[in-house]
Structure formats: C-alpha cells, structure tokens
Design a protein around this motif. Sequence first.
Motif: not given
Length: 728
Positions: A212-225, A369-374, A376-383
Amino acid sequence: MSQSTSVPVPPMAVRSAAAASDTPDLLYVLRHYRWLIIAGVILGTLAGAAIWFALRRYNPEWTANAVFQVMPPQVNPVARPAEGVQNADDTARFIRRQVLYITADRVLDKALQSKEFRTESWQSKWFAANSRNPSQALRKAVDVSPLPNTDVFRVSMTTRDPQESANLVNAIGRVYMEMLRQDQAEDEARRMSELNALTKKVGDTVKDLNERLNEFRNTHDIAAMTATHNIAMRTLDALTTEFLRSERDLTSAKAGLENVKKQVEAGTLTLSADMEAMIENDPTVRSLENQKLSLQSDKEVLLSRVSPQHESIRAIDTRIATATRQAEDQRSKLRAAARLRMQENAENVFKSIQAAEEDLRKRRDEKEKEVRDLDRWLVQHAQMVEELKVNQDILNNLKSNQTIEALKMLTDYSRVRLFTEARVPEEPSWPKWQMFIPGGFLIGLLLSYGLGYLLELTNTRVRTPRDITRTMQLPLLGFVPDQQDDVNHVGEISTSIRTAPTSMIAESFRLIRGQLAAAQNGHNFNTLLVASIAPGGGATTVAANLAIGMALNDSKVLLIDANFYRPGVKATFKEAPVIGLSDVIADPSKLDSAIAPVGDIDKLHVMSAGTRNSAGTGEMLESKSFREVLATLKGRYDMVIFDGAPLSLVGDSISLGAKVDGVIAIVRAGVISRGTIARVREQLRAVRANLMGIVLNAAQTHGAGYFKENYRTFYKYAQQKETAGSAS
C-alpha cells in the motif's frame, strides 16, 4: 464645623484589620478554659487506658505473618536470574496481581480443605467459630499487602489463638504456591500457542502495508505537497493572529457598548464637561435659573418688611421651588438626549469593528480548508509509514519471544518463593496502647476545647479590650479597673484622680487623658462628649476624672452635665449651681451665673443640667441658641466636656455628638452586647460624629484573669517606688 473635624486616633487605639474576626481567638480560648481542657484531656486519657487494658485482658487478637519474595523475571532462560536487576514498577504490578490471586475464591476455598483448617474428625477453633460461612469469613480475615520499597509481600491472618494463626497462614501459603506453579505451566503453553498465531498474522500485515505504501508514493508528490503545506501554514498563522486581535477589539467594543447601554438605561452615564456646559447654557434652563434668582431677590426684599411666615413669602417659596423643579426636569431631558447620542456613537464603532472581524474570519476559514486538505494527505502518508514501522518491530519482537518461550518451557522457574514462614506471635496485635491512650488524649482535648470554644462563641458581651479592638474593630482609649479590685482606692470613684491619686483607677484615667492629649496635639480640638453606651456605664465618673486630670494638667476645663434625664454632675460637684445648661439655652444671658469653679481646683469649672425637664431637650440641642452658647464656651475654655445621656436610649447624645469635636463611648465590662455597640457606632456614623474611641469601665480581674497580670505588675512597681522614696 465640628462635624468635619478629623482628629486622629492615638497609636495604641488603632485597630488591626488583619486581626479582625467574629470568632474567638484560639489561644484566648485555650487560656480562658485551660482547666476545663486539662480535665477533659485527663479524663479522655484515663478512659482510653481503661478500654485498652480491658480489651487486652479479655479480648486479645493474635496475628501471624508469612513473607514471600518476588524474584526478577526470567529474561534469558539459560542464564541464572540476577538479584536486584528487576524493574520496580514491574515488581509492584506483579505483587498487586499476587494479592488478587491469593484472595481469590479458588485459592481460599482450596485452603479451607487443608488439614490445618479441618479434617473429617476435627475442626480448628477459627473454622468452628465461622462454620456458618467460612469462605466469606476467610476472605475478610486474610490480609495480603506489599511491604513498601521492597520486593516482598506479606500474608497475615488474625485469630484468637496464637498457635492456630501461624498454622492457618502457613496452610494458605502452601496452597497458593502449589496453585501458582500449576497455573504458570498452563499459561506458558497457552502463550506459546497464541504467540505462533499472532506472529503469522503480523507477518501478513507487514506484507500488505509495504504494498500500500509503494502504491501511495507512486500517485502523490510528497516533497511538493510538503512545501505547499509550509507556505499555507505561515499564511494561516498571520491571518489567525490578526483575527484574534480583531476578536479582542470586537469583544472590548461590545463590552463598552453594553456598558453604555446599561448606564443609559439607568441614567448614570457620565457626561463630559462640555456636554454639561451645553446643558447649562440651554435657553430654557438659563431662563428658569434667571427666574429663580429674580424670585430669590424679591424674597430678600420682602423679608426686610415682613416675617418669614408671611403669606407672600410662602408664595415666593412655592414659585422658587416650581422653577427649581422645572429647571431640573429640563436638565434631565437634555442629559437623556446626550446619553442617547453617546450610545449611537458606541454602536457605530462596534459595527465597524464587527465588519472587519467578519472579513478576517472568511479569509482565515478559506486558508484553514486548504491546510486541512494538505494535512489529510501528509498525515495519511505518515500514518502508513509509522504503521509499517510499528508492525515490523512487533514482528521482530514476536519472533524473539517465540525463541524465549520455547526455552522457558524446558525449565522450571517461578518468580515467587517463600521467604519466611509464619511463626507463633509472642505479643497480641490488638488492642494497641499506641492507639487507645493517644486517641483518648486527643478525643478529650478536642471535646473539651470544642466545649470551651462553643461557650466563648455564644458569649456576645464585651468583657475585655480584645472584644473591642479585635472583634468589634473599634479604637480603645483605655480601661478602668473595677473599684473592688483596686486595693489602694479610697473615697468616691468619680473623683479618683483627686481623692486617690496613687490608685490603679487614677492611673487608668491618666493614661486615657494622655491618649486624648496626644490626639489634641496640633489640632483644633476643645469640645468632647463622654457618654455611656447604655445606662450604668459610668460616663459621669469618666467625664469627671478626665476633667479633673486636664485641669490639674494646667488646662482650663468646663464640665457640663448634658444628661437631662439622670443628671450626675451636681451630685459629684456640690459647687455646681442649680441653674444649668437647659436654662442657659433658653436664656443665654444666664451663662455666667450657671458656671461655678470647683473649690480646690482653680482651672476646673462645672455646669449642671439645669432646672428644665427632659421634654424637648433634643430640640434645645438643635437650636441656634445652643450653637451660640457652645461657640462662646469654646472661646473661653481649653476643653469643654459634656457628660451625656446613654447613646443607645435617647437621641440627645447622638445629636450632641455631631456638634462636638470628639465622642468617647463608655462600656461597662460584661454588661453590654457587641450588637448594641455596633448599632451605636452606626448611629454616630450616620450623623458624622467623630468616635475617638471606647473606654472599658469596671474591668474585673476574676473570670479569665485578663487584667490580673497588669494589676499585679502595677502594684509591685508602686510598692518599689514607695520603698525607694522612704529610703531616700
């Protein structure tokens, strides 16, 4: 005017606010009721000792103890367990579990079947006494407790027989150790089975998380986010700071508006000086004021021709009152209109700040709202990363534990061992004298002290200076001993300074005179009212002695009897003429004939109450004639002392107190309640009389013995002075 004269209270009379209390002082109660407390302590101690002796002789109890030690956990089954390396918290938790284990029904019920408790043909004394419900009785009798800061715990039991208590405790300990080893073996087998199943489950979870972690990193640019998130957070912090500042401003503006509204509704909003000037310059107000001035001028002209009661004068007074009322009504209307304008200004300010705050709120909400959206993705990756790490660590630990548990099953190891078996107790465990004798002492102390405190709390009469200075919060000018306690006093007490100058009573009056002299220094102070709080207080005695003392101190003094109900000056000073104060008020030309000097004291003059009855005396003291007489006397004498009627009964003394420079209230010890003094104090405050202090009269040495030490010291000092004078 005398009402506004402010004479400072002498230093010794200043009361301490920190010491103020309506409740008795603890040390004072201890001294006052010391014999009651001593008797209560002795009786309580003797009662505790008697109860302890009876229980020890006829109903003693014996307690036997067995001690068990907790060994360190077996981390490495191959190595020997090392003493002292176990964790204190782990040991404490393990001991608490053993406490619950020993007191469980399955252990105690099995212990009841042992030979120490009973056999088919025999029962222990304890079992026979509790045969109705032995299981419940044993749960209550057995005590299991850890010893503080150690790795041991104790199993104890109390019975009526010392030998039996040791046998029963040892039986419980033996059953406990047997069942503990049996349960430990079953637990190890069950744990090994559960460990194998859990290891397989966690391994499958780790494999799934990696995918699951490998699939998430392929679809999201974590550094730019992450970079975008940091910029948005800084912007949000700035907006939040500005929004909070705006909220504080809005809250302040709202509170100010509410305050203005309340003051407008109550009509208490303070207007500026300019607004007040505008109101005063209002044409209607000015016209009414001019009309009032014109009417007052007409009244003065008429008064030169007619009496104040003339019909034309009353008509002008009515028109003046009407003009005054109309002017005040016009002012009230103008002030109300001005306050409404001030309220409207406050509302405009509030609305402006409210609009700015609402704009900031919208901008902040959009950025949040903008910060919450960001987030959510960063927290999901960290979790996902953290979950993978945690499960990988769990898997590693499980594999290690599999190896350890496999080795443990090959060894026989228990963390609990018998440290000391129960022995026959040599001394009974109950009753203990350390509990009964000190307990009787403490109960006797508390009960006797509480009784004394209650007696003191319910006594509201003024008896000592403490009741005045600390409880009543009033200044104390001094106290006068009871005549029966002064062995050196001879003659009339009303002239003690002259007839018994070496007595303690005379010295008390000198101290009071000294306090008054200290207050008079540097101030225009030459009229004084001396009056009792209630009848029989001794105001005439105090007034006469103060007058004599001041006259002997080279001051020209006039003592006036202002008690028209029960005059006393004439009885003390026979020189006083029959014509007195009431006659002088009615006819000021009789002033000189109403004053007479005291024969052997050149600077002391006296005036009686007069020949008129007490009816209408209040009106006489309020008259213009009295004020003129008082002004004349103040110019002739250094000090004018009035002997007044009781303050709590008639209004004459209250009225007179507002016209003199100072008032001294006389309280007879043990007669007047604190409530009466408080009411008189409020009456004097209402007329703005200057209450200089209280004189406690007839203070006795018996009872609490408050004054005994003062009297003893005074007479000892006086005797030494007389001895020294004789020797010289």
